[in-house]
Scaffold this active site. Structure first.
Site, mmCIF file in Angstrom:
data_model
loop_
_atom_site.group_PDB
_atom_site.id
_atom_site.type_symbol
_atom_site.label_atom_id
_atom_site.label_comp_id
_atom_site.label_asym_id
_atom_site.label_seq_id
_atom_site.Cartn_x
_atom_site.Cartn_y
_atom_site.Cartn_z
ATOM 1 N N GLY A 1 0.801 -1.229 0.000
ATOM 2 C CA GLY A 1 0.000 0.000 0.000
ATOM 3 C C GLY A 1 0.826 1.267 0.000
ATOM 4 C CG ASP B 1 -0.652 4.248 -5.770
ATOM 5 O OD1 ASP B 1 -1.525 4.904 -5.162
ATOM 6 O OD2 ASP B 1 -0.296 3.110 -5.425
HETATM 7 O O1 PMV Z 1 -2.624 -0.531 -1.953
HETATM 8 P P1 PMV Z 1 -2.332 0.383 -3.104
HETATM 9 O O2 PMV Z 1 -1.181 1.304 -2.854
HETATM 10 O O3 PMV Z 1 -2.225 -0.384 -4.376
HETATM 11 O O4 PMV Z 1 -3.597 1.374 -3.239
HETATM 12 C C1 PMV Z 1 -4.832 0.917 -3.704
HETATM 13 C C2 PMV Z 1 -5.818 2.026 -3.613
HETATM 14 C C3 PMV Z 1 -7.168 1.711 -4.237
HETATM 15 O O5 PMV Z 1 -7.952 2.907 -4.129
HETATM 16 C C4 PMV Z 1 -7.883 0.605 -3.474
HETATM 17 C C5 PMV Z 1 -7.047 1.317 -5.697
HETATM 18 C C6 PMV Z 1 -6.502 2.426 -6.560
HETATM 19 O O6 PMV Z 1 -5.950 2.095 -7.611
HETATM 20 O O7 PMV Z 1 -6.671 3.625 -6.218
#
Ligand code: PMV
Length: 299
Positions: free
Chosen positions: A89, A136
């Site tokens: 995350g 991200d």
């Molecule tokens: O866990 P991560 O860093 O891949 O974040 C995922 C966040 C979500 O909102 C669940 C999916 C996204 O692509 O924004």
């Protein structure tokens, strides 16, 4: 030869809801992935620090393929090193994608602007993962505190940030699919939760501009309650979140998809150590980090 580096991130607000077009706010943090590209050799070779994570190489390969739409790349070696824990995350996939595209852009003089790099990195993630929001890749390219889907960039936040790492690996795609299934079954109920998360991010922008970290923390706690309702928190993350709050964090919540991975707490800088220790005692590991304005950089 070109070396580029790009940061990881934490979500202050809005994960999962951002998948449905709601607003999210994320901060770049001072953990980074470095990508070195060298022309020459015979064919394309990737030497990745993610040897134990075969899932990372597809991002590098897809990033090369995207840049190949602009320039002919036949012989290339790519070296990757990273301090961002994987599948937790903190945006490790986005950072490696952004740094790879950034390095190729520079080495082959493609002429992409930062916004274009962020978009190409987003498309790369989409193709590799099947589903992704631009959060991200945008925050890793721009640095600072970003608001999506509006694509606004605010300065870094200046309070303490402590991350708890459960060490339990999670799959973003699986968690997104689980939340989607819940939303399809109960569209009225889950739709309302997504709306509320979006409202929190809307309120969050103003609080960030005012450096009102107490209120930001309060809304992080509300956001966590809603993430809990979506079923993405696991007991280990709850232990870390409650330990951080008990030791004086302004607020604490999961960061990212949940189901494992990390939580994030914000606090007075002076409290970072105590909170990091409390999180580590409750479960897994913890580390103190800070928000950074440095997005994609050429070294
Ligand atoms: O866990 P991560 O860093 O891949 O974040 C995922 C966040 C979500 O909102 C669940 C999916 C996204 O692509 O924004």
């Amino acid at each position: 030869m070109t070396i580029c580096s790009a940061p990881g991130k934490v979500f202050l607000f809005g994960e999962h809801a951002v998948v449905y077009g709601k607003r999210a706010i994320a901060c770049a943090i001072d953990l980074r992935t470095e990508v070195e590209v060298n022309r020459g050799g015979n064919g394309i070779h990737i030497h990745s620090a993610f040897k134990d994570d075969p899932d990372k190489n597809p991002y590098i390969k897809m990033a090369i393929k995207k840049v190949q739409q602009y320039v002919d790349i036949k012989n290339l070696s790519v070296k990757v090193s990273s301090t961002i824990p994987i599948a937790s995350g903190l945006g490790s996939s986005a950072a490696v994608t952004v740094a790879t595209i950034g390095a190729l852009n520079e080495e082959f003089q493609v002429g992409l602007r930062k916004e274009e790099i962020a978009l190409m990195a987003y498309q790369t993630e989409l193709e590799v993962q099947g589903a992704a929001s631009p959060t991200d890749t945008f925050v890793s390219t721009m640095g600072g505190t970003v608001i999506v889907p509006d694509r606004k960039v605010l300065p870094p936040i200046s309070c303490g940030i402590v991350v708890g790492h459960t060490g339990i690996s999670k799959s973003t795609a699986r968690m997104v699919a689980r939340v989607r299934a819940l939303k399809e079954k109960y569209p009225d109920v889950i739709g309302g939760i997504m709306d509320s998360i979006g409202c929190i991010s809307v309120r969050g922008e103003d609080l960030i501009k005012k450096n009102d970290y107490r209120s930001i923390g309060e809304l992080m706690n509300v956001n966590q309650g809603l993430l809990d309702a979506l079923g993405i928190t696991i007991p280990e993350l709850s232990l870390q979140i409650h330990a951080a709050r008990q030791h004086g964090a302004y607020g604490a919540k999961v960061t990212g998809a949940g189901g494992g991975g990390c939580m994030v707490a914000i606090c007075d800088e002076k409290k970072c150590k105590e909170i990091a220790t409390a999180i580590g005692r409750s479960y897994g590991d913890s580390f103190i980090t800070r928000s950074t304005s440095e997005g994609l950089i050429i070294k």
